[in-house]
Scaffold this active site. Structure first.
Site, PDB file in Angstrom:
ATOM      1  CG  ASP A 129      -6.756  -2.358  -0.128  1.00 54.42           C
ATOM      2  OD1 ASP A 129      -6.632  -3.426   0.505  1.00 54.42           O
ATOM      3  OD2 ASP A 129      -7.572  -1.471   0.214  1.00 54.42           O
ATOM      4  CE1 TYR A 175      -1.945 -11.573  13.152  1.00 49.83           C
ATOM      5  CE2 TYR A 175      -1.118 -12.907  14.964  1.00 49.83           C
ATOM      6  CZ  TYR A 175      -0.919 -12.311  13.740  1.00 49.83           C
ATOM      7  OH  TYR A 175       0.292 -12.458  13.097  1.00 49.83           O
ATOM      8  CE  LYS A 219      -3.844   0.426   2.015  1.00 50.53           C
ATOM      9  NZ  LYS A 219      -4.889   0.609   3.061  1.00 50.53           N
TER      10      LYS A 219
END
Length: 292
Positions: free
Chosen positions: A83, A175, A42
């Site tokens: 992205d 996560y 990005k």
């Protein structure tokens, strides 16, 4: 014993998240072995044109910088701002990479978002970010290249994600499930692409790795970390094998490198003494080294 690194001359790798850390280290390690690099992420120097003061991104590293450093090894490198959450962007990046180089042999899902918090404490937007970057990103990139990888020689699909050893992770469940989802997708594709000799594997460090994220989130100290080079050496060791037979594996860096003949890991340590296996134990609390 020194690793026998593969000759990757004439091959091309598409790697996500190459602006810094593990992704950049992998890109440069492959470039050193002659592999052309598609550097994606990005953070782009083009963003400088969009900032009021012209200073550009406030983070060190960019896709262009990694590409420039890759070219210093005599290979071609293409930076693509990406992205991984966007289907259109991923498909366009894959098409551009294939058009530029003719074929892409190696696809590495490295881009990842991290936040080690409980279900109660993690804000929904951070949950969505980890889900979208980690799982959706891996799915989109893998899907975009699947058909192409079926048609090329020495085809690999690799993902920076841990072995699936647990069904719960108190204190870090969001996560953990996003990273394990990356593994689940990749290892499932070992069967889906197996008839076409595409090597689909995951790789994961036993110890924490010295990256911006590790330092930002305070995940230990330098005594607990190793350099990203141990991960790039692991990827090179995978790429030295036959994708037709070495597929469907979830490897730890230490274990694969030991199998390849590495006995002394001190060159990867930031300080004296081997770091504890903290990264492995995130997703496998019972993990211990075989010599302990």
């Amino acid at each position: 014993m020194a690793l026998e690194k593969p000759d990757l001359a004439g091959q091309t790798a598409f790697i996500t998240g190459t602006t810094r850390g593990i992704g950049k280290e992998i890109a440069l390690a492959l470039a050193e072995q002659g592999c052309n690099i598609v550097s994606t992420g990005k953070t782009s120097e083009a963003d400088a044109d969009e900032s009021e003061d012209g200073s550009g991104p406030d983070l060190e590293g960019s896709i262009e910088q990694t590409a420039r450093e890759a070219r210093e090894h005599g290979v071609e490198a293409l930076p693509i701002q990406l992205d991984v959450r966007s289907e259109d962007a991923v498909n366009a990046a894959a098409e551009r990479a294939i058009e530029e180089f003719g074929e892409v042999n190696i696809v590495i899902n490295n881009a990842s978002a991290i936040q080690l918090l409980t279900v109660e404490d993690l804000p929904p937007n951070r949950f969505d970010l980890m889900t979208d970057v980690n799982i959706r990103g891996t799915y989109l990139v893998s899907r975009a290249f699947a058909g192409h990888l079926r048609e090329v020689e020495n085809a690999w699909l690799l993902t920076n994600a841990p072995p699936v050893k647990i069904d719960r992770a108190p204190g870090e469940a969001p996560y953990a499930w996003s990273k394990l989802g990356m593994s689940f997708l990749t290892l499932s594709m070992a069967s889906e692409l197996g008839d076409d000799d595409v090597g689909c594997n995951t790789f994961w460090p036993v110890t924490a790795i010295d990256t911006r994220a590790t330092r930002y989130f305070g995940l230990g100290t330098e005594d607990d970390w190793r350099t990203p080079e141990i991960v790039s050496d692991t990827v090179l060791e995978i790429l030295s094998r036959d994708p037709a037979s070495f597929t469907g594996n979830a490897v730890y860096d230490e274990e694969l490198l030991q199998e390849a003949g590495v006995e002394d890991f001190s060159r990867y340590n930031l300080t004296e003494g081997d770091p504890a296996p903290g990264s492995a134990q995130l997703f496998d609390p019972e993990y211990s080294r075989s010599n302990e």
